[in-house]
Design a protein around this motif. Structure first.
Motif, PDB file in Angstrom:
ATOM      1  N   LYS A  75     -37.314 -43.535  14.545  1.00  0.00           N
ATOM      2  CA  LYS A  75     -37.996 -44.928  14.262  1.00  0.00           C
ATOM      3  C   LYS A  75     -38.322 -44.574  15.092  1.00  0.00           C
ATOM      4  CE  LYS A  75     -34.993 -46.489  10.458  1.00  0.00           C
ATOM      5  NZ  LYS A  75     -34.371 -48.105  10.059  1.00  0.00           N
ATOM      6  N   ASN A  79     -46.733 -44.146  15.513  1.00  0.00           N
ATOM      7  CA  ASN A  79     -47.848 -44.205  13.778  1.00  0.00           C
ATOM      8  C   ASN A  79     -48.272 -43.301  13.905  1.00  0.00           C
ATOM      9  OD1 ASN A  79     -46.867 -46.913  13.297  1.00  0.00           O
ATOM     10  ND2 ASN A  79     -47.986 -47.281  13.095  1.00  0.00           N
ATOM     11  N   GLU A 135     -41.897 -48.963   6.067  1.00  0.00           N
ATOM     12  CA  GLU A 135     -41.102 -50.030   6.299  1.00  0.00           C
ATOM     13  C   GLU A 135     -41.950 -51.061   7.006  1.00  0.00           C
ATOM     14  OE1 GLU A 135     -36.351 -50.452   7.520  1.00  0.00           O
ATOM     15  OE2 GLU A 135     -37.566 -48.844   8.408  1.00  0.00           O
ATOM     16  N   ARG A 136     -42.608 -49.984   8.528  1.00  0.00           N
ATOM     17  CA  ARG A 136     -43.167 -51.513   9.052  1.00  0.00           C
ATOM     18  C   ARG A 136     -44.306 -51.792   8.455  1.00  0.00           C
ATOM     19  NH1 ARG A 136     -44.116 -46.305  14.281  1.00  0.00           N
ATOM     20  NH2 ARG A 136     -41.599 -45.857  14.321  1.00  0.00           N
ATOM     21  N   LYS A 137     -45.158 -51.549   7.333  1.00  0.00           N
ATOM     22  CA  LYS A 137     -46.143 -52.376   6.918  1.00  0.00           C
ATOM     23  C   LYS A 137     -45.788 -53.123   6.230  1.00  0.00           C
ATOM     24  CE  LYS A 137     -50.734 -53.007   6.097  1.00  0.00           C
ATOM     25  NZ  LYS A 137     -51.394 -53.633   6.659  1.00  0.00           N
ATOM     26  N   HIS A 139     -42.019 -53.866   5.867  1.00  0.00           N
ATOM     27  CA  HIS A 139     -40.754 -54.526   6.251  1.00  0.00           C
ATOM     28  C   HIS A 139     -40.002 -54.438   4.794  1.00  0.00           C
ATOM     29  CE1 HIS A 139     -42.567 -55.937   9.157  1.00  0.00           C
ATOM     30  NE2 HIS A 139     -43.237 -56.717   9.396  1.00  0.00           N
TER      31      HIS A 139
END
Length: 218
Positions: A75, A79, A135-137, A139
């Motif tokens: 994690k 990117n 998930e990063r994009k 959430h």
């Protein structure tokens, strides 16, 4: 689809004992032994043992490999690294695709055993990398969280819902079952099944949660 539950039970039990009784270095040996047993059962008793026992040793290897690599905090990777992993795993998947056989773990038909393991690990890396980027994009995606928390219901009922949808298209809409040979129709079938599952899951969770192993909310 319920073959998965006894297989999971046996795999979880074996993994629990291994975690309790072995060290990290010993697990490197155990994963080799587990794959050797899984390969032997695959070649000699492909689908003759009850409770998916033959498959459990192969699945156990994935558990142990995951446990050995859990200290790697993917994690925290950039990117660019994740995109690189996705690109590499996708390229490898395309490369292996022409020589792969159809795999069905339920019947312990895996094609080339070792190629199945390699491509499975490649797929796992690709999925994990993709999910971290999503998930990063976006959430917390509530729909995916909801479906993830209710996979037991979906796993238990999806074939029944498939049959109902196919019956509706055949008997009511008068469409040939040959349409389900089309990949896009099958994608639509999966999406329809998930949509139908949502109200059913909500009803089960509210009125009979014990059916899926959940506690009744007071």
């Amino acid at each position: 689809p319920l073959w998965f539950i006894p297989c999971l039970l046996i795999t979880e039990t074996l993994f629990f004992l291994i975690r309790k009784l072995s060290t990290r270095n010993q697990r490197l040996i155990i994963v080799t032994a587990s794959l050797s047993i899984g390969f032997s059962l695959y070649t000699t008793l492909p689908n003759y043992l009850p409770w998916s026992f033959a498959q459990a040793f192969t699945m156990l290897a994935f558990y142990i490999i995951g446990d050995l690599f859990k200290t790697i905090n993917i994690k925290n990777t950039t990117n660019l690294t994740l995109f690189s992993l996705i690109f590499i795993t996708t390229a490898l998947s395309i490369t292996f695709l022409p020589i792969l056989s159809t795999a069905n773990v339920a019947y312990n038909t895996l094609g080339n055993y070792w190629l199945f393991l390699i491509t499975s690990i490649i797929g796992i890396i690709a999925i994990i990398s993709s999910m971290i980027l999503i998930e990063r994009k976006f959430h917390n995606i509530k729909l995916l969280t909801f479906l993830g928390q209710n996979t037991l219901f979906i796993m238990s009922c999806h074939l029944v819902l498939y049959a109902c949808i196919k019956g509706f298209t055949f008997f009511v809409l008068k469409l040939s079952l040959d349409i389900y040979h089309n990949i896009y129709v099958n994608i639509l079938l999966v999406c329809s099944t998930i949509l139908i599952s949502i109200p059913l899951i909500m009803g089960v969770n509210k009125y009979i949660p014990w059916l899926v192993g959940k506690k009744i909310k007071k």
